[in-house]
Write a protein that holds these residues in place. Sequence first.
Motif, PDB file in Angstrom:
ATOM      1  N   THR A 361       0.828  -1.209   0.000  1.00  0.00           N
ATOM      2  CA  THR A 361       0.000   0.000   0.000  1.00  0.00           C
ATOM      3  C   THR A 361       0.862   1.259   0.000  1.00  0.00           C
ATOM      4  O   THR A 361       1.785   1.373   0.803  1.00  0.00           O
ATOM      5  N   ILE A 362       0.545   2.162  -0.898  1.00  0.00           N
ATOM      6  CA  ILE A 362       1.173   3.485  -0.845  1.00  0.00           C
ATOM      7  C   ILE A 362       0.130   4.440  -0.290  1.00  0.00           C
ATOM      8  O   ILE A 362      -0.974   4.561  -0.828  1.00  0.00           O
ATOM      9  N   ARG A 363       0.482   5.086   0.805  1.00  0.00           N
ATOM     10  CA  ARG A 363      -0.397   6.106   1.368  1.00  0.00           C
ATOM     11  C   ARG A 363       0.088   7.442   0.871  1.00  0.00           C
ATOM     12  O   ARG A 363       1.158   7.921   1.281  1.00  0.00           O
ATOM     13  N   CYS A 364      -0.656   8.026  -0.039  1.00  0.00           N
ATOM     14  CA  CYS A 364      -0.259   9.320  -0.576  1.00  0.00           C
ATOM     15  C   CYS A 364      -1.053  10.372   0.199  1.00  0.00           C
ATOM     16  O   CYS A 364      -2.274  10.446   0.116  1.00  0.00           O
ATOM     17  N   GLY A 365      -0.322  11.141   1.025  1.00  0.00           N
ATOM     18  CA  GLY A 365      -0.996  12.110   1.886  1.00  0.00           C
ATOM     19  C   GLY A 365       0.025  13.018   2.525  1.00  0.00           C
ATOM     20  O   GLY A 365       1.077  13.284   1.942  1.00  0.00           O
ATOM     21  N   SER A 366      -0.218  13.424   3.776  1.00  0.00           N
ATOM     22  CA  SER A 366       0.688  14.393   4.391  1.00  0.00           C
ATOM     23  C   SER A 366       1.835  13.717   5.144  1.00  0.00           C
ATOM     24  O   SER A 366       2.766  14.376   5.573  1.00  0.00           O
ATOM     25  N   LYS A 367       1.757  12.399   5.336  1.00  0.00           N
ATOM     26  CA  LYS A 367       2.767  11.727   6.183  1.00  0.00           C
ATOM     27  C   LYS A 367       3.782  10.902   5.400  1.00  0.00           C
ATOM     28  O   LYS A 367       3.424  10.195   4.461  1.00  0.00           O
ATOM     29  N   ILE A 368       5.028  11.032   5.816  1.00  0.00           N
ATOM     30  CA  ILE A 368       6.072  10.136   5.303  1.00  0.00           C
ATOM     31  C   ILE A 368       6.639   9.362   6.496  1.00  0.00           C
ATOM     32  O   ILE A 368       6.206   9.590   7.630  1.00  0.00           O
ATOM     33  N   ALA A 369       7.587   8.479   6.241  1.00  0.00           N
ATOM     34  CA  ALA A 369       8.236   7.694   7.314  1.00  0.00           C
ATOM     35  C   ALA A 369       7.199   6.975   8.172  1.00  0.00           C
ATOM     36  O   ALA A 369       7.188   7.100   9.396  1.00  0.00           O
ATOM     37  N   LEU A 370       6.345   6.210   7.540  1.00  0.00           N
ATOM     38  CA  LEU A 370       5.307   5.494   8.274  1.00  0.00           C
ATOM     39  C   LEU A 370       5.905   4.391   9.147  1.00  0.00           C
ATOM     40  O   LEU A 370       5.279   3.924  10.090  1.00  0.00           O
ATOM     41  N   THR A 371       7.111   3.978   8.787  1.00  0.00           N
ATOM     42  CA  THR A 371       7.896   3.086   9.653  1.00  0.00           C
ATOM     43  C   THR A 371       9.264   3.748   9.815  1.00  0.00           C
ATOM     44  O   THR A 371       9.633   4.610   9.013  1.00  0.00           O
ATOM     45  N   PRO A 372      10.035   3.382  10.864  1.00  0.00           N
ATOM     46  CA  PRO A 372      11.323   4.059  11.093  1.00  0.00           C
ATOM     47  C   PRO A 372      12.278   3.905   9.906  1.00  0.00           C
ATOM     48  O   PRO A 372      12.245   2.886   9.203  1.00  0.00           O
ATOM     49  N   PRO A 373      13.120   4.911   9.680  1.00  0.00           N
ATOM     50  CA  PRO A 373      14.042   4.848   8.548  1.00  0.00           C
ATOM     51  C   PRO A 373      15.118   3.785   8.772  1.00  0.00           C
ATOM     52  O   PRO A 373      15.592   3.604   9.889  1.00  0.00           O
ATOM     53  N   MET A 374      15.483   3.110   7.686  1.00  0.00           N
ATOM     54  CA  MET A 374      16.569   2.126   7.753  1.00  0.00           C
ATOM     55  C   MET A 374      17.617   2.524   6.717  1.00  0.00           C
ATOM     56  O   MET A 374      17.257   2.890   5.595  1.00  0.00           O
ATOM     57  N   GLY A 375      18.869   2.449   7.077  1.00  0.00           N
ATOM     58  CA  GLY A 375      19.904   2.798   6.110  1.00  0.00           C
ATOM     59  C   GLY A 375      21.268   2.893   6.754  1.00  0.00           C
ATOM     60  O   GLY A 375      21.594   2.109   7.665  1.00  0.00           O
ATOM     61  N   TRP A 376      22.026   3.860   6.326  1.00  0.00           N
ATOM     62  CA  TRP A 376      23.435   3.994   6.720  1.00  0.00           C
ATOM     63  C   TRP A 376      23.745   5.467   6.937  1.00  0.00           C
ATOM     64  O   TRP A 376      23.142   6.337   6.296  1.00  0.00           O
ATOM     65  N   ASN A 377      24.685   5.739   7.823  1.00  0.00           N
ATOM     66  CA  ASN A 377      25.188   7.096   8.019  1.00  0.00           C
ATOM     67  C   ASN A 377      26.696   7.000   8.182  1.00  0.00           C
ATOM     68  O   ASN A 377      27.223   6.065   8.786  1.00  0.00           O
ATOM     69  N   SER A 378      27.392   7.997   7.654  1.00  0.00           N
ATOM     70  CA  SER A 378      28.858   7.912   7.576  1.00  0.00           C
ATOM     71  C   SER A 378      29.578   8.170   8.896  1.00  0.00           C
ATOM     72  O   SER A 378      30.771   7.902   9.016  1.00  0.00           O
ATOM     73  N   TRP A 379      28.880   8.728   9.914  1.00  0.00           N
ATOM     74  CA  TRP A 379      29.593   9.285  11.067  1.00  0.00           C
ATOM     75  C   TRP A 379      30.351   8.257  11.906  1.00  0.00           C
ATOM     76  O   TRP A 379      31.537   8.424  12.182  1.00  0.00           O
ATOM     77  N   ASN A 380      29.657   7.194  12.343  1.00  0.00           N
ATOM     78  CA  ASN A 380      30.304   6.268  13.281  1.00  0.00           C
ATOM     79  C   ASN A 380      31.484   5.516  12.660  1.00  0.00           C
ATOM     80  O   ASN A 380      32.334   4.992  13.370  1.00  0.00           O
ATOM     81  N   CYS A 381      31.514   5.450  11.333  1.00  0.00           N
ATOM     82  CA  CYS A 381      32.719   4.858  10.740  1.00  0.00           C
ATOM     83  C   CYS A 381      33.694   5.966  10.360  1.00  0.00           C
ATOM     84  O   CYS A 381      34.730   6.132  10.997  1.00  0.00           O
ATOM     85  N   TRP A 382      33.348   6.756   9.399  1.00  0.00           N
ATOM     86  CA  TRP A 382      34.359   7.634   8.804  1.00  0.00           C
ATOM     87  C   TRP A 382      34.545   8.987   9.481  1.00  0.00           C
ATOM     88  O   TRP A 382      35.506   9.702   9.187  1.00  0.00           O
ATOM     89  N   GLY A 383      33.624   9.400  10.362  1.00  0.00           N
ATOM     90  CA  GLY A 383      33.757  10.727  10.975  1.00  0.00           C
ATOM     91  C   GLY A 383      33.915  11.775   9.890  1.00  0.00           C
ATOM     92  O   GLY A 383      33.244  11.735   8.849  1.00  0.00           O
ATOM     93  N   LEU A 384      34.843  12.699  10.103  1.00  0.00           N
ATOM     94  CA  LEU A 384      35.015  13.793   9.143  1.00  0.00           C
ATOM     95  C   LEU A 384      35.802  13.363   7.903  1.00  0.00           C
ATOM     96  O   LEU A 384      36.001  14.159   6.985  1.00  0.00           O
ATOM     97  N   SER A 385      36.265  12.110   7.867  1.00  0.00           N
ATOM     98  CA  SER A 385      37.043  11.680   6.702  1.00  0.00           C
ATOM     99  C   SER A 385      36.142  11.111   5.595  1.00  0.00           C
ATOM    100  O   SER A 385      36.628  10.499   4.643  1.00  0.00           O
TER     101      SER A 385
END
Length: 742
Positions: A361-385
């Motif tokens: 189901t796609i809910r097209c309306g005012s809300k996004i992120a109906l479930t928590p985001p899953m993915g990756w972020n660079s900080w805990n590995c690479w920091g400022l590098s």
Amino acid sequence: MKKQFLLLAMAGMVSLSSWAQDVVLENAKFHAGDDASWAGVNVDESSWRDIKNSATWTSQGVKIENGFGWYRYHVNILKSMLEKSDLKETVDFVLGGVDDADETYLNGQLIGKTGRFPSDEKGYASQWSTKRNYRVKANSSLIKWDADNVLAVRVYNAGDPGGMFEGPIRVRVPNTIDNLSINISEGTDGKGVVQSFSTLKSTMQASKSGVFSVKVVDPETGETLGEKSMKVSVNEKKGKTIAVPYDNHRMVRIVSTFTESKSGLSCTTQYIPKYILTPAAPAEPRFNTAPIYGVRPGSPVHFRFGVSGEKPMKFSAADLPAGLTLNPDNGALSGSIEKAGSYTFTVKARNAKGEQSQRFTIRCGSKIALTPPMGWNSWNCWGLSVTQDKVISSAKALIDKGLADYGYCYMNIDDGWEAKERNADGTIAVNEKFPSMKDLGDWLHSEGLKFGIYSSPGDLTCGGYLGSIDHELQDAESYNSWGIDYLKYDWCGYGRKHRTEPDNQTVASYVRPYLLMERCLRQQPRDIFYSLCQYGMADVWKWGEAVDANSWRTTGDITDTWASLYHIGFELQPELYPYAKPGHWNDPDMLIVGKVGWSNNLRDSRLTPDEQYTHISLWTLLASNMLIGCDIAQMDEFTVALLCNNEVNAVNQDILGKQAKRDVEDGSIQVWSRPLSDGSYAVGIFNVGGTDARVDFKKYFPQLGIKSLKSVRDLWRQQDLSTSDVSYFIPTHGVKYLKVTF
Ligand code: GAL
């Protein structure tokens, strides 16, 4: 028998050895400045202050930057120590780390030096973390047995903080066994068979022989599952390694012991190797992600169906909503929907082994992120590098190692991408490490992945890069032009402005910068997940939803230790469950599994395997953002299995979106539970104590409202369990993670 000390040598490893009796020194007399005569025996200490050696001098009110301070200890060196030692060769002065360089004197004579002072020929060098162990021959006339000796430590500190900090000092006459150590690691042999490697090392010239034995033990039953034992002889040039295989799909301990023949004394090291609980995914297609997706009318859809199974795989959908197309090769959905509404359709995935379909189901309306985001972020590995190449290599690995098949899709650049100055027209510029944000965004989207970025409402970010102050709209427009789908907006430099504001005691003053950026983001013709990062100030969970934030950090920065995980997870989250809901999530910070390091130098997470199971179990219960913090390109099989358990992740992604509540706190046992959309409950039984435990789950039924259990499933193992025998072995810092119906 001798005193026993517990030494935590590294994550998952505990050493036990029988030490010769020693003298412990915790407090010294201290004087700032530098005077060579302070090394001597007869010094008038009446004007010297008391100081502890367990914490820096800075933390004890002494401020010496780029200067010297002296510690003086009076120590009675007991002859009985000599008598009790089988070696009787040396007296050891074990100082630990000293910030930054030291010279240490015994009764006026230099016995050791670590690091260099600015006046030294080669100039200053810090060795703050180096462990000092200064040795004096036991037959030296320098030692006054059973009498007062003066140990004087001259310390030079550059910057802040400084001084001795790793106290207490130990003075001892070591036994043979104290000069031997066992280190355990894990790996594979030439044929790829999983092995433990136990290495015995000696710091002595003379060879010592004895029996070196390695056991693989089941911690629950105490049963020995594998064993190797041999007679060995080691000295400082020659160590010995014993390899013992073990089953890395069950919880075991490696226990390695060396017993020295002559003295009969022994040393032991225990190690908890990584073990995989998640069963291998079937070869047939299997849908692993939540069957729901929120998008605003007209915003571009970037979504990838998460389906595991043998590749290649083909995707199809008969009744897609108008405006959307599905890439048949990677399952990436793109396009946009003009009209608000709920659109349900069927997606099919097919491979050589079979076919599976899912109603979506796609809910097209005012809300996004109906479930928590899953993915990756660079900080805990690479920091400022962080660099564009590093983002690409993790994104490729996300796909190749199958993490995208489990719904991980955000690829978020944290701090460190901004140029030193803005462009002449005031727009934000990227630094040389990011040749083209637009190209990066386009490529990620072509794979069905999403693109995230980081900024601050202040003048500078935490890393000292440019923030968005006075350029909020321009920045939001740049993000739109690059195809940004996620903004982490980090307070940091804004603190300076906030301090000068007349209303800075009010909640409104904390809300203001976040509301400003929200308005700028919402003017963009795309959905940008709005992640607040201000460490929980002014109870952000109470107003995060009002500024239409999709998540808000509830704590300061996490790091890869049990202390940090315990504090953030178990101490700071229990009261926050009422605030999480579809579209708006509490964020206790990013994941600390895999290879992390906040710099170019990565290391394995210092959490034990059981602590990692606890981490992922708790974060899924908390409906937290699931942002991987390690380099995915270097991710091992254990970490992939930890992050890709479809039943565990389904708790995090449950469409009811209810965050777990702590129902039980019973000594070191805690039970957290959350209701799921199918009427069942996810239940985490955690052992936060320092020893393994056996827990009778029945005891807690009243607090959980359980009258009689209908079903119990072990989520990590994906196995149904007995509803009558509900007593579980839970290792130290570990968890039993269940799905129950009642
Ligand atoms: C901190 C933030 C971290 C990271 C860092 C970047 O304030 O909490 O998660 O973003 O700044 O400098």
